[in-house]
Design an enzyme around this catalytic site. Structure first.
Site: not given
Ligand code: ARG
Length: 386
Positions: A80, A83, A251, A256
């Site tokens: 992560c 953090r 968030w 991602e």
């Molecule tokens: N990468 C994952 C997704 O696209 C989520 C993982 C957790 N991500 C976060 N920002 N807490 O759904």
């Protein structure tokens, strides 16, 4: 699917029938009380915990221990990048819930708490595993995910990652619309009620329709994504106690969604479509049409979340925050476990500061683990429980 050279998620084998390791309990409690002087001396607490473990094979965390333990688990999550804010994790103590109905309504509350106004990091901790007894689980990998379907001609609709899971949920009688962004229902398994399927209420599902700051046609693509990434199937372990159901969320970092969920060839695979709409020359790789489409897709994600007033960070900002986190932790005298392959953003890695260094990789507890059994359920095929 295991591709050669691809490092699978490390799964630490867990034997649900084994009693709590008193050494791990003691190690956690000492750290917890040292980091939180207001909790008072640890020795009297250790005496109680040792006696509880001797008598029952386990012990019960106080609310303070549970809260700090969950925050430590986030702090130790080596994949992560987010953090820096580990202390701000809101911990909802749901250890008393037993039935599928109770769990369902608390999961809805989790999403409402996490997703209304600003996104805030929340974890709901349900009952600890009792050695040798079956426990409640959620099959879904995240509380909110989009269904995936395979059509007769082999095309994918929706999120291909979720095709197997979607098929399993259809086996339980659920029917999606068959569209690209059908939110999957929750599959809750409890010792008392077996497997039950629950549709999430609309108010619990915050979504952002995607548009682009300059390309008017982008909104017509009908793309969207959900606001809250809430991992639902990782086991939280604190001081030797295991919480198989402890969904948590943060968030989103834009990449991602923009550089993985919507871009990966085995996910929504949108780069060819975006490039075509941009009129790019896709006849040769060296025009960098993929890269150009990728940047615009990521701009659209960040732009749309900002416009919708939904908290999201970009990969440059989040990388700088992670460097700050490393510095803070060093000052506090703690080592930070980190996995370079996950920390470095999937876009523009080399122009973020997290790229240009190595990290220590080690297993530090409290921690979150993905069990084999949980991973199998998220693929729609539960293994026989021991
Ligand atoms: N990468 C994952 C997704 O696209 C989520 C993982 C957790 N991500 C976060 N920002 N807490 O759904």
């Amino acid at each position: 699917m295991i591709v050669p050279g691809y490092r699978e998620h490390p799964v630490e084998p867990w034997d649900p029938s084994s009693p709590v390791d008193p050494g791990e309990a003691e190690d956690f409690l000492r750290r917890c009380y040292t980091e939180n002087p207001r909790l008072g001396p640890v020795e009297p607490r250790l005496a109680i915990v040792r006696a509880q473990i001797a008598a029952t094979g386990t012990y019960v965390h106080t609310t303070d221990e549970l809260t700090h333990g969950a925050r430590m688990a986030w702090r130790n999550a080596s994949r992560c990048i987010g953090r820096l804010y580990w202390r701000s994790l809101m911990v909802l103590d749901r250890r008393r819930a037993r039935t599928a109905d109770e769990i369902y309504s608390l999961l809805v509350q989790h999403l409402l708490t996490a997703g209304s106004a600003q996104i805030r990091p929340v974890i709901s901790v349900f009952a600890a595993a009792q050695p040798g007894q079956p426990c409640a689980r959620v099959w879904n990998e995240q509380l909110i995910r989009y269904a995936g379907y395979r059509t007769d001609d082999g095309q994918a609709i929706g999120d291909p990652r979720l095709i197997d899971f979607t098929a399993a949920v259809r086996g339980f009688g659920w029917r999606g619309k068959g569209e690209a962004f059908d939110v999957l229902p929750l599959v809750i398994e409890t010792p008392g009620d077996g497997v039950r399927v629950y549709e999430l209420p609309e108010r619990a599902i915050r979504e952002v329709p995607l548009s682009h700051p300059e390309f008017g046609w982008f909104a017509e693509l009908g793309l969207r994504w959900h606001a809250v990434p809430a991992i639902a199937n990782m086991r939280l372990t604190i001081g030797g106690v295991h919480y198989p159901l402890a969904p948590f969320n943060g968030w989103y970092m834009g990449s991602e969604i923009g550089a993985r969920n919507l871009a990966d060839a085995d996910r929504y695979n949108l780069l060819p479509l975006v490039a075509a709409r941009m009129g790019l020359d896709t006849s040769r790789e060296s025009t960098l049409w993929r890269d150009r489409a990728l940047v615009e897709l990521n701009r659209a994600v960040l732009h749309s979340f900002e416009r919708a007033g939904v908290k999201m960070s970009d990969h440059h900002t989040e990388s700088q925050r992670f460097i700050t986190h490393l510095r803070n932790e060093e000052k506090a005298g703690r080592r930070v476990p980190a996995d370079w392959t996950w920390i470095v953003p999937p876009i523009s890695g080399g122009i973020t500061p997290v790229f240009h260094r190595y990290y220590d990789e080690f297993d530090e507890r409290p921690a979150f683990y993905l069990d084999e059994e949980a991973a199998a359920r998220a693929k729609g095929c539960p293994m026989r429980t021991r």
